[in-house]
Design an enzyme around this catalytic site. Sequence first.
Site, PDB file in Angstrom:
ATOM      1  N   GLY A  35       0.816  -1.212   0.000  1.00  0.00           N
ATOM      2  CA  GLY A  35       0.000   0.000   0.000  1.00  0.00           C
ATOM      3  C   GLY A  35       0.850   1.262   0.000  1.00  0.00           C
ATOM      4  O   GLY A  35       2.002   1.276  -0.447  1.00  0.00           O
ATOM      5  N   SER A  36       0.294   2.330   0.556  1.00  0.00           N
ATOM      6  CA  SER A  36       0.872   3.661   0.376  1.00  0.00           C
ATOM      7  C   SER A  36       2.215   3.895   1.064  1.00  0.00           C
ATOM      8  O   SER A  36       2.879   4.894   0.765  1.00  0.00           O
ATOM      9  CB  SER A  36      -0.125   4.726   0.842  1.00  0.00           C
ATOM     10  OG  SER A  36      -1.207   4.804  -0.065  1.00  0.00           O
ATOM     11  N   VAL A  37       2.638   3.021   1.982  1.00  0.00           N
ATOM     12  CA  VAL A  37       3.993   3.189   2.518  1.00  0.00           C
ATOM     13  C   VAL A  37       5.026   3.008   1.407  1.00  0.00           C
ATOM     14  O   VAL A  37       6.161   3.493   1.515  1.00  0.00           O
ATOM     15  CB  VAL A  37       4.276   2.221   3.687  1.00  0.00           C
ATOM     16  CG1 VAL A  37       3.484   2.590   4.916  1.00  0.00           C
ATOM     17  CG2 VAL A  37       4.012   0.790   3.284  1.00  0.00           C
TER      18      VAL A  37
END
Length: 717
Positions: free
Chosen positions: A322-324
């Site tokens: 995801g966005s990490v």
Amino acid sequence: MNQKNPRRNRQTFGGFFLLILVGVFLLFVFRFSYIVISGQVNNENLSQKASALYQNSTVLRAKRGTIYDASGTAIAEDSTTYSLYAILDKNHVGTNGKKLYVTDKAKTARVLSHYLPLSRQNILKRLNPKNPNTFQVEFGAAGKGLSLSIKQAIDKANLKGIYFNETPARLYPNGIFASHQVGLAQLQNHDEKTSAEAQNLTGIMGLEKTFNSSLRGVNGSKKIKKDSYGYQLPNTKAKEKAAKNGNNLYLTLDTRLQTYLETLMSNAQTKYQPKQLNAVLMNPKTGQILAASQRPTFNPQTGSGLGNFWRDTLVADAYEPGSVMKVFTLAAAIDAGKYQPNTTYASGQIRVGGTTIHDWNKTGWGTIPFSEAFARSSNVGFVHIQQLMGQAKWLHYIKKFKFMQKTNSMLPGEVSGSLQYQHASDQAITAFGQGINVNTMQMMQGFSAIANNGKEMKPQIVAKMTDPNTGKTTNYQPRSVGKPISQDTAEQVRQAMEDVVYKKYGTGRVYAIPGYKIAAKTGTAEISHANGGGYLAGRNNYIFSVVGMAPADDPKYVLYITMKQPQNMTKEASVILSEIFNPLMKRALDYEQSNATTTTQAQMPNVTGKTVSDATAALKQKQLTPIQIGTGNTVVQQMPVKNEVVLDHQRVLLLTNGGMTMPDVTGWSKSDILKLAELTGKNITTKGTGYATKQSLPAKSLLNSAKSITVTLSKPK
């Protein structure tokens, strides 16, 4: 005619009988000659058989190496447990007529009730089985896994007919303590020819498995010549081959931080019930892992939870981060000279290769500069950034950060990960962590480059190995695996990560810690259907995550937490994760500055064998809360076990001799209830969430009076 010649008949019979005698004699001669020449009868070596009558061989068992934490405190060490049994057969007597069976059952029951969690009546019942021909009886779980101190106390009573079997065991004094990473060593199945004393522990999980050949050592032996009574013959020497003890292993784990992490993880697991929960704290300068944990987990000392989950999810599970992942996308764009922070774009959605990609805020924030895309966690913004780099350049940096390669961090079962990169839409979604599968240690390795000014460090959990036989030490030095980005790039990325925490539009403002500057990035990754048909729907069907670095200008710590599908999502995911992130990171930073922390820790004292009053006094002096389980006056088992790290006011369960009783569990957490079930071996189930408010078996009732017990949990109002 035969009747007319009886003499001939006698001659014929005599000749036939003589032939038989000669044949038998020749067969005997042949058989005897074969035995003399071959030395075997029925495939058994007669020399060995004869030698065995006058020679005794004893196995000298090697000690399995100890595993230590960073400070040299043992977290896994060799131990011996004992199983109790009683001989009842009155024919079991010694050569001198000495009685070797139980002669005084009343006394035996009375003494054993002081050391086993069984009542005197229960023990008497076992000593008087229905079958009068019973040779021996055992005492179930209550008579197994006994410590040396309990065995010695029973031996002092000189009970006839009471015996012990000795079993090598592994002691894990801290209980749940990086359980999947440290691992587990157990006795494996052996054939009937393997004697009990020759059996050795085998590592079946974690570092116990990785370093099994180094830890287990090599057994020795001692041989003597003996007489018919088993005594060594005079003027003979024993032939002894010394055992070679196993090597000792020193880890990078910090017990103070690891124990605190386990407490925080257990609290989150109880309150929010995620399907999986992972956390790793690392020193990015060296790559050394200071604390690591996962849920579900197990207690290697008691075995509780072991059957539910064997995988070390830090290395064995591949998932879409995801966005990490935007941390690496931003770093690649800056390092490649393709990042244009002041250029604007239209947020909300973008069309790529026939697929529409949305921001998590589907309406977007209007037209904003790329400099805000990271702090707002804009998927659309990062698709644009990836397109500016180009698919070849982005793939180049994915490989430079070592994704799709095993980290070889010494934890077994690691997967390499994968990348879906054929189509333009596939390439676009990798910019925000979908379409790429990683493991937790790969992410930690990549984060080290951001925190360590571009120098990427291999995750390290083993510091050194020592050989007690030779004194040789093998050091595992921190190892750089590359420099995917420049120092200037790393500094710019950390500045963007500060915006996540301190800008009013940042998604990670909850991770601010007073007195320290934090750099962070949040993530929310969709979870694919098991059949591969798209992603799961629902508010909680995500992998929520956060990575934080502190102090932001020169990070000493990187903390990464992931939480999959919390079943009791009563708070926002960022708030849930902050309940682990903030206190652990603050404690690490406080520890770095040598400041006192608000919660003190201590080692659990050994109160087994003490009277209840003495044990209670000792625990209260340590600011612990004793809970008595049993009608007796002597502690026979305790939880936590000796030397386990405990916190102020932690409950300590004391199992006494006599009948086991149900305590008042009002206000207990689910984890405390599970510990009660572990210690007593009773079927205790929970219903609801929160803390105990009701129990089906009243306090002080005998636990044996109920087949199952239900504890109702409720959330505080």
